[in-house]
Structures are given as C-alpha cells and as structure tokens.
Design an enzyme around this catalytic site. Structure first.
Site, PDB file in Angstrom:
ATOM      1  N   PHE A  48    -101.638  19.480 -77.261  1.00 33.50           N
ATOM      2  CA  PHE A  48    -101.131  18.139 -76.972  1.00 33.50           C
ATOM      3  C   PHE A  48    -101.559  17.180 -78.091  1.00 33.50           C
ATOM      4  CE2 PHE A  48    -100.909  14.029 -74.842  1.00 33.50           C
ATOM      5  CZ  PHE A  48     -99.676  14.132 -74.226  1.00 33.50           C
ATOM      6  N   ASP A  98    -108.921  21.816 -72.256  1.00 32.52           N
ATOM      7  CA  ASP A  98    -108.132  20.725 -71.674  1.00 32.52           C
ATOM      8  C   ASP A  98    -107.374  21.324 -70.488  1.00 32.52           C
ATOM      9  OD1 ASP A  98    -106.034  18.997 -71.012  1.00 32.52           O
ATOM     10  OD2 ASP A  98    -105.852  18.227 -73.047  1.00 32.52           O
ATOM     11  N   TYR A 109    -103.365  12.559 -62.896  1.00 34.77           N
ATOM     12  CA  TYR A 109    -102.090  11.943 -62.483  1.00 34.77           C
ATOM     13  C   TYR A 109    -100.943  12.945 -62.390  1.00 34.77           C
ATOM     14  CZ  TYR A 109    -102.291  11.422 -67.613  1.00 34.77           C
ATOM     15  OH  TYR A 109    -102.491  11.638 -68.946  1.00 34.77           O
ATOM     16  N   LYS A 110    -101.213  14.205 -62.736  1.00 35.99           N
ATOM     17  CA  LYS A 110    -100.152  15.219 -62.649  1.00 35.99           C
ATOM     18  C   LYS A 110    -100.229  15.886 -61.269  1.00 35.99           C
ATOM     19  CE  LYS A 110    -100.549  16.035 -67.653  1.00 35.99           C
ATOM     20  NZ  LYS A 110     -99.364  15.338 -68.146  1.00 35.99           N
ATOM     21  N   ARG A 143     -87.921  20.355 -69.727  1.00 36.05           N
ATOM     22  CA  ARG A 143     -89.115  20.857 -69.044  1.00 36.05           C
ATOM     23  C   ARG A 143     -89.006  20.553 -67.548  1.00 36.05           C
ATOM     24  NH1 ARG A 143     -95.088  18.486 -70.306  1.00 36.05           N
ATOM     25  NH2 ARG A 143     -94.318  16.873 -68.910  1.00 36.05           N
TER      26      ARG A 143
HETATM   27  C1  LIG Z   1    -102.530  18.481 -72.181  1.00 37.73           C
HETATM   28  C2  LIG Z   1    -102.733  16.994 -72.200  1.00 37.73           C
HETATM   29  N1  LIG Z   1    -103.858  16.486 -72.734  1.00 37.73           N
HETATM   30  C3  LIG Z   1    -104.080  15.162 -72.785  1.00 37.73           C
HETATM   31  C4  LIG Z   1    -103.150  14.269 -72.278  1.00 37.73           C
HETATM   32  C5  LIG Z   1    -103.380  12.792 -72.430  1.00 37.73           C
HETATM   33  O1  LIG Z   1    -104.247  12.311 -71.500  1.00 37.73           O
HETATM   34  P1  LIG Z   1    -104.655  10.752 -71.379  1.00 37.73           P
HETATM   35  O2  LIG Z   1    -103.429   9.941 -71.610  1.00 37.73           O
HETATM   36  O3  LIG Z   1    -105.166  10.671 -69.971  1.00 37.73           O
HETATM   37  O4  LIG Z   1    -105.716  10.465 -72.355  1.00 37.73           O
HETATM   38  C6  LIG Z   1    -101.981  14.759 -71.686  1.00 37.73           C
HETATM   39  C7  LIG Z   1    -100.993  13.821 -71.129  1.00 37.73           C
HETATM   40  O5  LIG Z   1     -99.966  14.156 -70.619  1.00 37.73           O
HETATM   41  C8  LIG Z   1    -101.767  16.149 -71.659  1.00 37.73           C
HETATM   42  O6  LIG Z   1    -100.641  16.663 -71.131  1.00 37.73           O
END
Ligand SMILES: Cc1ncc(COP(=O)(O)O)c(C=O)c1O
Length: 411
Positions: free
Chosen positions: A125, A197, A222-223, A371
């Site tokens: 990500f 992560d 939040y997912k 997706r």
């Molecule tokens: C795999 C992954 N890591 C990190 C994040 C970002 O997280 P945050 O915006 O809470 O810092 C996301 C957001 O969708 C994500 O899918």
C-alpha cells in the site's frame, strides 16, 4: 451453472445470516461490495456513540477520563484476543495506521542499528512504502522493493544487512494472503525484525501474531471491523520487545506517572509506551462495538463465509465475465486470498462507474482492477449474485461506454 435459487439456499443455511440486519441500511437496494474499504454502520455502534456522547461526555465530563484512559489498552486487548491471536498487553488502539507504521518501523530500525536495509513489496500500500522510504531517507538506509512477496521472493533478498521486513498480510489490490509464519521465521533467521500491515486481514482472516512470533503489526479498523470513517488504528508489539523498543514520538501518554508531569521523558515498560497523545475516545468506542460484533460471529465462521463468497464470485466471473474480457486478478486458491477479489478489465474505471450508477458499489484500483469486497457480516450470497449479474449486463450491453474519463481523476 449457479442459479438464483442456489444462492438463496446458501443464504438460508448461512450461520451468519442474522448479522446483516444488525447494520444500518442493510435492507435498502444498494449492493455494497466495498466493506473492505469502509465497513457499514452497525446499529449497536450508533447507539453506543449516542451513549458515550450524551451520557459520558455530556454529564460525566472530565470525570469520564477515569474510565476512558484505560480504553486504548482494554479495547486493544479485546481486539488482540478475538481477532489477532495476541495475549493481553500487546495491542493498543491509537493514531492512524500510517502513524503507527512510522512509530513501529522506527522502533524496529533502532533495534538493528548496524543493518542498513528495509525489505518491502513494490505492490505494498502506498502509505507503507512512503513511510518506509521517508525513514530510509532520513537515516541513510536503503529500501529493497521486491515484486510479489511470496516466501521465496522475500528469502531471496534477506541478508545480514536486513534490519526490517515490512509487508501487508493481505494485498490491497489482489487480495493475495501471505504466509505470516514462514516469512516471519525466514526474516528472523536472517536476524531481521518483521512488521505486518493487517488492514485487509483483521476481521476477515484468522491472524496468529503470538504463534507466528511476530515482532510488530499495525492495522486499521474502518474496513472489516466497521468502526467508521477515520476510526483509530491499532498496533501490536510483542511483549519481549517492550523494554527495548523505543518509539520516536515521545508523547505524554507513553510516560511513567503521566500526571506527575515530570520534566524528563521516561516511558512505561508496557504496550502503552507506544501511545502518544490523548486517545480518540469516540472512535475507540466504535472500535469496541465493531470488535464485539465480529467476536460474536467468530473469526472461523467469518473466514469460512469469506471463502464461500469469494469462491462464488470467482465461479460467476469465470462463467459470466471471462467471455466479456475479464480475468481474475486474485489468487484462485482460497487459502491464498483474503476476503476481496479483483477482476481485471481494460475498461475497469468506466465499468466501476457504471456499476455505481446501477446501485452496486465496487472499488476501482489503477490501472485495470474492479475490486469487489465480500465483507462476511454484511454481504449475502444473493447480494453478490445480483451485483455480478448487473456487472455482466452492464458490460454485455455496453452501458458503460458513454461514461467520460475525467482528465485528472482523484481516486
Ligand atoms: C494496507 C493498507 N495500509 C494502510 C492504509 C492506510 O491507513 P491510514 O489511512 O489509516 O493511515 C490502508 C488504507 O486503506 C491500507 O489499505
């Protein structure tokens, strides 16, 4: 050929079928296949928020901190025990995933001062790659980005210079699920630390942080945890590291005898040393409410339904969508994927927009992925079938072809 009657039967016999009605909006016409981006609102969470605001804040006022102050840890323990395979005192709710990633990656690098390499995946990500690059740049380290993070890809680049391996357990685009146990073991045998992560895993696939001997982990709520937009994230640090690992943001919530307001920072020797400032209490209340719902469902039943939904999706894609130019962009083996599936198509953006116009919410991911998330608590087999049917009809009738692609699109 799978029929509507088949999927209705799957819904009738689904052991989690009662949960869908415990979410706001579950009975409207929208087919929501994006619970892996922002989960739906649980009815109980709206009530809980009302109570915390109208009773604890409105009338308890500052006195409510007596209870609130323990929430980052107590809700972290609940999340750890029910969804992460973590025993007490190793998880707290705090900050965002990005900030937690920064804190824990920095702590890990400080524990390996003579090593100069961070390993991650080029498909990780963006925030993960940015945070790691920023740390590397500030410290004169090197980031090695591998393409695809199967065990052999990771093992091939490990050396006695590797300080940290930082990967996503479930890939945000393809849904590929990595073997946490063997990758963690390989990193450890090279003397490196690991940081996982878990954003796309928590609440969808079983995670065993203690059993895999993971050092550090972060993730959002939040997912699949359904804690709402901008809900606070979590972090995990194995208890063996609590006395040695130091995070870079020396805030007062990590301080010993916090309210003595001492002049010198001296962090507690517990998971709270990874806290920084005042915890977001309203958000933590929603995390707790979301976790309780998932705990009631049970992670094994959630995983079983996630596999059943994503398998149905792939079967329908093979029979209905392959002839229309789609291919499956996610692992076909259920054991190797999380709870979302991506479908490749050259016109993925316009097709995703057309789906939204037809009351089906997917996610578009550059350059060519539609997706589709199968959040097990809130997606029925009939929802998925109907969403896929509309997708087939939109593409076979060409009803997406007149959608304009903005010159500079924000995704
Ligand atoms: C795999 C992954 N890591 C990190 C994040 C970002 O997280 P945050 O915006 O809470 O810092 C996301 C957001 O969708 C994500 O899918």
């Amino acid at each position: 050929m799978i029929t509507r009657a088949d999927v209705e039967e799957l819904d009738r016999t689904d052991p989690l079928r009662g949960f869908r009605d415990r979410f706001v909006g579950a009975d409207d016409d929208l087919i929501y296949l994006d619970g892996n981006s922002l989960g739906r609102l649980p009815v109980a969470s709206a009530d809980r928020l009302f109570d915390v605001v109208h009773s604890q804040w409105a009338h308890g006022l500052v006195r409510s901190w007596e209870s609130w102050i323990s929430w980052p840890r107590s809700v972290g323990d609940l999340l750890g025990a029910t969804l992460l395979g973590a025993t007490e005192g190793q998880v707290v709710i705090s900050d965002s995933t990005s900030v937690n990633l920064y804190k824990l990656a920095a702590a890990a690098l400080d524990l390996r001062p003579s090593r100069r390499t961070i390993v991650t995946d080029s498909g990780n990500f963006p925030t993960d790659r940015y945070v790691l690059s920023g740390l590397a740049s500030a410290r004169g380290l090197r980031v090695v980005e591998i393409d695809g993070a199967a065990l052999q890809d990771v093992a091939a680049v490990l050396s006695d210079d590797t300080a940290l391996v930082a990967l996503s357990h479930v890939d945000y685009r393809t849904g590929a699920l990595l073997p946490m146990d063997s990758i963690t073991a390989a990193a450890h045998s090279a003397g490196a630390l690991v940081l996982w992560d878990l954003c796309h895993s928590v609440g969808a696939v079983p995670v065993s942080l203690d059993a895999c001997a993971v050092d550090f982990a972060v993730g959002c709520t939040y997912k699949y945890v359904n804690a709402g937009p901008g809900a606070p994230a979590f972090l995990y640090v194995a208890s063996a590291l609590h006395s040695s690992a130091r995070q870079p943001i020396w805030g007062w919530f990590g301080q010993q005898a916090q309210f003595e307001m001492g002049s010198v920072y001296s962090p507690v020797e517990s998971i709270e040393r990874f806290l920084v400032g005042s915890p977001p209490i309203l958000g933590i209340a929603l995390v707790e409410s979301g976790v309780r719902l998932l705990a009631e469902a049970g992670i094994d039943r959630l995983r079983a339904k996630g596999i059943a939904l994503t398998s149905l999706l792939i079967s329908l894609a093979d029979s209905w969508l392959a002839p229309l130019g789609f291919s499956v962009g996610s692992p076909r083996s259920a054991a190797d994927r999380g709870s979302h599936v991506s479908l490749r198509h050259d016109d993925a953006y316009r097709i995703s927009q057309a789906l939204i116009e037809h009351q089906v919410v997917p996610d578009f991911r550059r350059p060519d992925l539609v997706r589709l998330g199968c959040s097990p608590l809130t997606t029925s087999f009939s929802d998925l079938y109907e969403g896929m049917r509309r997708l087939r009809d939109i593409v076979s009738s060409g009803r997406y072809l007149d959608i304009e692609i903005p010159a500079r699109r924000v995704t």
